[in-house]
Design a protein around this motif. Structure first.
Motif, short mmCIF file in Angstrom:
data_model
loop_
_atom_site.label_atom_id
_atom_site.label_comp_id
_atom_site.label_asym_id
_atom_site.label_seq_id
_atom_site.Cartn_x
_atom_site.Cartn_y
_atom_site.Cartn_z
N ALA A 36 0.78 -1.04 -0.15
CA ALA A 36 -0.09 -0.14 -0.08
C ALA A 36 1.10 1.14 0.10
CB ALA A 36 -0.88 0.01 1.33
N LYS A 37 0.50 2.29 -0.70
CA LYS A 37 1.36 3.41 -1.00
C LYS A 37 0.48 4.66 -0.33
CE LYS A 37 3.39 1.55 -5.19
NZ LYS A 37 3.78 1.89 -6.59
N GLY A 38 0.28 4.45 1.05
CA GLY A 38 -0.39 5.42 1.78
C GLY A 38 0.03 5.77 2.86
N SER A 46 7.53 -1.83 -3.70
CA SER A 46 6.89 -0.82 -4.17
C SER A 46 7.91 -0.40 -5.37
CB SER A 46 7.01 0.57 -3.32
OG SER A 46 6.45 1.52 -3.54
N GLY A 47 7.16 0.15 -6.58
CA GLY A 47 7.91 0.66 -7.79
C GLY A 47 7.10 0.94 -8.74
N PRO A 48 7.63 1.29 -10.11
CA PRO A 48 6.76 1.58 -11.19
C PRO A 48 5.84 0.08 -11.63
CG PRO A 48 8.89 1.33 -11.80
CD PRO A 48 8.86 1.01 -10.37
N ASN A 49 4.53 0.14 -11.17
CA ASN A 49 3.95 -1.18 -11.10
C ASN A 49 2.42 -0.75 -11.59
OD1 ASN A 49 5.74 -2.42 -8.35
ND2 ASN A 49 6.32 -2.31 -10.46
N PHE A 50 2.11 -0.66 -12.84
CA PHE A 50 0.68 -0.40 -12.97
C PHE A 50 0.20 -2.11 -13.04
CE2 PHE A 50 0.02 3.54 -13.69
CZ PHE A 50 0.59 4.24 -14.66
N ALA A 51 -0.80 -2.27 -12.27
CA ALA A 51 -1.26 -3.74 -11.94
C ALA A 51 -1.88 -4.37 -13.31
CB ALA A 51 -2.54 -3.76 -11.12
N LEU A 55 4.90 9.52 -1.56
CA LEU A 55 5.36 11.01 -2.09
C LEU A 55 4.78 11.01 -3.46
CD1 LEU A 55 8.63 11.45 -0.31
CD2 LEU A 55 6.59 13.23 0.07
N LYS A 56 4.99 10.08 -4.30
CA LYS A 56 4.81 10.10 -5.80
C LYS A 56 3.60 10.26 -6.11
CE LYS A 56 3.16 5.85 -6.86
NZ LYS A 56 2.01 5.43 -7.70
N ASN A 57 2.63 9.59 -5.20
CA ASN A 57 1.28 9.80 -5.80
C ASN A 57 0.73 11.14 -5.31
OD1 ASN A 57 0.49 7.02 -6.21
ND2 ASN A 57 0.14 6.52 -4.23
N VAL A 58 1.39 11.74 -4.47
CA VAL A 58 0.97 13.53 -4.11
C VAL A 58 1.26 14.33 -5.33
CG1 VAL A 58 1.33 15.44 -2.73
CG2 VAL A 58 1.25 13.18 -1.65
N GLY A 82 11.73 5.77 -10.65
CA GLY A 82 10.77 5.10 -11.63
C GLY A 82 9.39 5.21 -11.26
N ASP A 83 8.69 4.95 -10.24
CA ASP A 83 7.51 5.27 -9.83
C ASP A 83 7.03 6.73 -9.79
OD1 ASP A 83 5.55 3.67 -7.15
OD2 ASP A 83 5.19 4.30 -9.23
N PHE A 84 7.82 7.67 -9.60
CA PHE A 84 7.65 9.06 -9.52
C PHE A 84 7.31 9.46 -11.09
CE2 PHE A 84 7.57 13.43 -8.94
CZ PHE A 84 8.50 13.98 -10.29
N ASN A 85 8.18 8.86 -12.18
CA ASN A 85 7.98 9.11 -13.25
C ASN A 85 6.96 8.48 -14.04
OD1 ASN A 85 9.99 11.17 -14.63
ND2 ASN A 85 11.26 9.96 -13.34
N LEU A 86 6.46 7.31 -13.66
CA LEU A 86 5.50 6.64 -14.11
C LEU A 86 4.22 7.10 -13.68
CD1 LEU A 86 4.69 3.48 -15.42
CD2 LEU A 86 4.11 3.23 -13.19
N THR A 87 4.01 7.44 -12.62
CA THR A 87 2.72 7.93 -12.10
C THR A 87 2.38 9.36 -12.25
OG1 THR A 87 3.32 6.53 -10.23
CG2 THR A 87 1.22 7.90 -9.90
N ALA A 88 3.59 10.12 -12.33
CA ALA A 88 3.23 11.76 -12.72
C ALA A 88 3.00 11.90 -14.36
CB ALA A 88 4.48 12.29 -12.01
N LYS A 92 -2.63 6.59 -17.34
CA LYS A 92 -3.46 5.56 -16.54
C LYS A 92 -3.15 5.50 -15.11
CE LYS A 92 -1.48 1.58 -17.90
NZ LYS A 92 -1.08 0.44 -18.43
N SER A 93 -2.30 6.52 -14.65
CA SER A 93 -2.48 6.66 -13.15
C SER A 93 -3.66 7.30 -12.64
CB SER A 93 -1.23 7.51 -12.82
OG SER A 93 -1.51 8.13 -11.47
N ARG A 94 -4.17 6.61 -11.73
CA ARG A 94 -5.26 7.35 -10.96
C ARG A 94 -5.10 8.60 -10.39
NH1 ARG A 94 -6.30 1.52 -7.95
NH2 ARG A 94 -4.07 2.07 -8.01
N ASN A 95 -4.00 8.72 -9.77
CA ASN A 95 -3.54 10.07 -8.88
C ASN A 95 -3.49 11.25 -9.97
OD1 ASN A 95 -3.14 9.55 -5.91
ND2 ASN A 95 -2.17 7.54 -7.16
N ARG A 96 -2.56 10.71 -11.17
CA ARG A 96 -2.49 11.85 -12.09
C ARG A 96 -3.85 12.12 -12.73
NH1 ARG A 96 0.55 14.47 -16.08
NH2 ARG A 96 -0.69 14.57 -18.01
O1 LIG Z 1 -3.00 4.48 -10.33
P1 LIG Z 1 -2.03 4.81 -9.21
O2 LIG Z 1 -1.77 6.49 -9.41
O3 LIG Z 1 -2.27 4.68 -7.89
O4 LIG Z 1 -0.57 4.27 -9.51
C1 LIG Z 1 -0.61 2.86 -9.36
C2 LIG Z 1 0.98 2.40 -9.07
O5 LIG Z 1 1.11 2.95 -7.87
C3 LIG Z 1 1.77 2.87 -9.95
O6 LIG Z 1 3.31 2.40 -9.44
#
Ligand SMILES: O=P(O)(O)OC[C@H](O)CO
Ligand SMILES: NC(=O)c1ccc[n+]([C@@H]2O[C@H](COP(=O)([O-])OP(=O)(O)OC[C@H]3O[C@@H](n4cnc5c(N)ncnc54)[C@H](O)[C@@H]3O)[C@@H](O)[C@H]2O)c1
Length: 327
Positions: free
Chosen positions: A106-108, A134-139, A187-190, A240-246, A250-254
């Protein structure tokens, strides 16, 4: 070699990791809250709510969390539920967690305690064998077997070895600072929300990458203060995860940041049931920064907008003035 793993949370990441590790162990038990998910896994061999077209490997079974969990014979348990649910979930099953390996994904950040999930899990389970992943991991890419990198956070060499074998499908790096690995994910989610907000107002490449650099600089300022691992900055959980998500829509947070910036949804927005971890953690990050006297104007920008105190354009313009004043 681990033979049986429990995965708590039959959502996107739980299903993805269950599928990924099922090639490395004899049995995976996927624990879900919803009967239709459990039945679809066991009877249709798919998770119809998350990946209806993906055929799950035969050694994955699902069980309802409301039934007896039989966790005691799982040598490892991966916790893949939203951070807001972790304390209560671990408290419920704490008697079955005594001598297993607990892997937190969990990333919270918990609020108002400001604790990471490994702290919360230790408090509730009293079991010190906790590893962060934890990492750049789209499920939705992991579940189809695509390559991915991840950081394993543990200072225990035997746990590191066991994790290396369990997550053989991943390219791994390691950190001895469990909490720092988790904080990277928080942090990367923020900053993903912040970048979505920024990109809803500024549309040029130069503006995007200027802001991205500002975010990463702020994130590293925080980690330099907090992390024991002085090499964390180049690890999958961080850069890696900072760049993937920002950067990836596809990132929910972005996407949350983009939708708020474009006034598609208002803040404070209805809780849509989608897992937006960054929106729940940003207040804690701002308070942690204040506690450590770290200047984090971008995290504050995100918090101000999410709490409805300001609109994106006004706050972004303020940020530009603030950064310009630093000359
Ligand atoms: O869809 P997000 O923004 O929760 O990102 C999913 C994963 O944490 C990417 O590593
Ligand atoms: N989805 C990804 O790409 C991804 C990648 C890496 C990390 N993560 C992290 O993993 C965590 C879970 O995210 P997700 O994307 O899988 O969310 P999700 O919304 O897809 O799934 C969460 C699942 O947990 C279930 N759940 C909630 N509380 C529960 C409980 N008490 N007991 C059992 N099940 C419960 C929900 O019903 C849901 O099915 C988050 O912290 C997220 O940041 C997600």
């Amino acid at each position: 070699m681990i033979s049986k793993v429990g995965v708590i949370g039959a959502g996107s990441m739980g299903t993805a990791l269950a599928q990924s590790i099922s090639t490395r162990v004899e049995e995976v038990i996927l624990y879900g809250r919803r009967r239709e998910v459990v039945d679809s896994v066991n009877n249709l061999r798919c998770n119809k709510n998350y990946f209806p077209s993906l055929h799950l490997n035969p050694n994955i079974r699902a069980k309802l969390t409301s039934d007896s969990l039989d966790l005691a014979d799982c040598e490892a348990i991966i916790i893949t539920i939203p951070s807001s649910e972790v304390r209560s979930a671990v408290n419920t099953i704490r008697d079955e967690l005594s001598d297993t390996i607990l892997i937190t994904v969990a990333k919270g950040l918990e609020y108002p305690s400001l604790k990471t999930m490994s702290d919360v899990i230790l408090e509730e389970s009293k079991n010190p064998n906790i590893v962060s992943f934890s990492g750049p991991n789209f499920a939705d890419e992991i579940v189809y077997g695509h390559l991915a990198g991840a950081t394993i956070g543990t200072d225990n060499s035997s746990l590191r070895e066991i994790m290396s074998d369990l997550f053989r499908e991943f390219i791994l790096d390691f950190s001895d600072d469990v909490r720092a690995v988790e904080l990277c994910g928080v942090l990367k989610n923020v900053y993903a929300i912040g970048t979505g907000m920024w990109d809803s107002v500024y549309s040029n490449y130069n503006e995007h990458y200027m802001f991205l650099n500002m975010c990463y600089k702020e994130m590293c300022t925080f980690l330099r203060e907090i992390s024991r691992d002085k090499d964390i900055f180049t690890k999958f959980c961080c850069f890696g995860d900072f760049n993937l998500t920002a950067n990836v829509d596809k990132s929910r947070n972005r996407t949350l940041g983009l939708m708020i910036g474009k006034n598609i949804i208002k803040t404070p927005y209805l809780d849509s049931g989608v897992t937006f971890e960054g929106s729940k953690s940003v207040k804690g990050i701002v308070e942690l920064a204040d506690r450590h006297n770290i200047d984090m104007p971008i995290a504050k920008f995100v918090y101000d907008v999410l709490s409805g105190n300001n609109n994106v354009r006004k706050t972004a313009d303020f940020l530009v003035k603030y950064e310009s004043s630093k000359r």
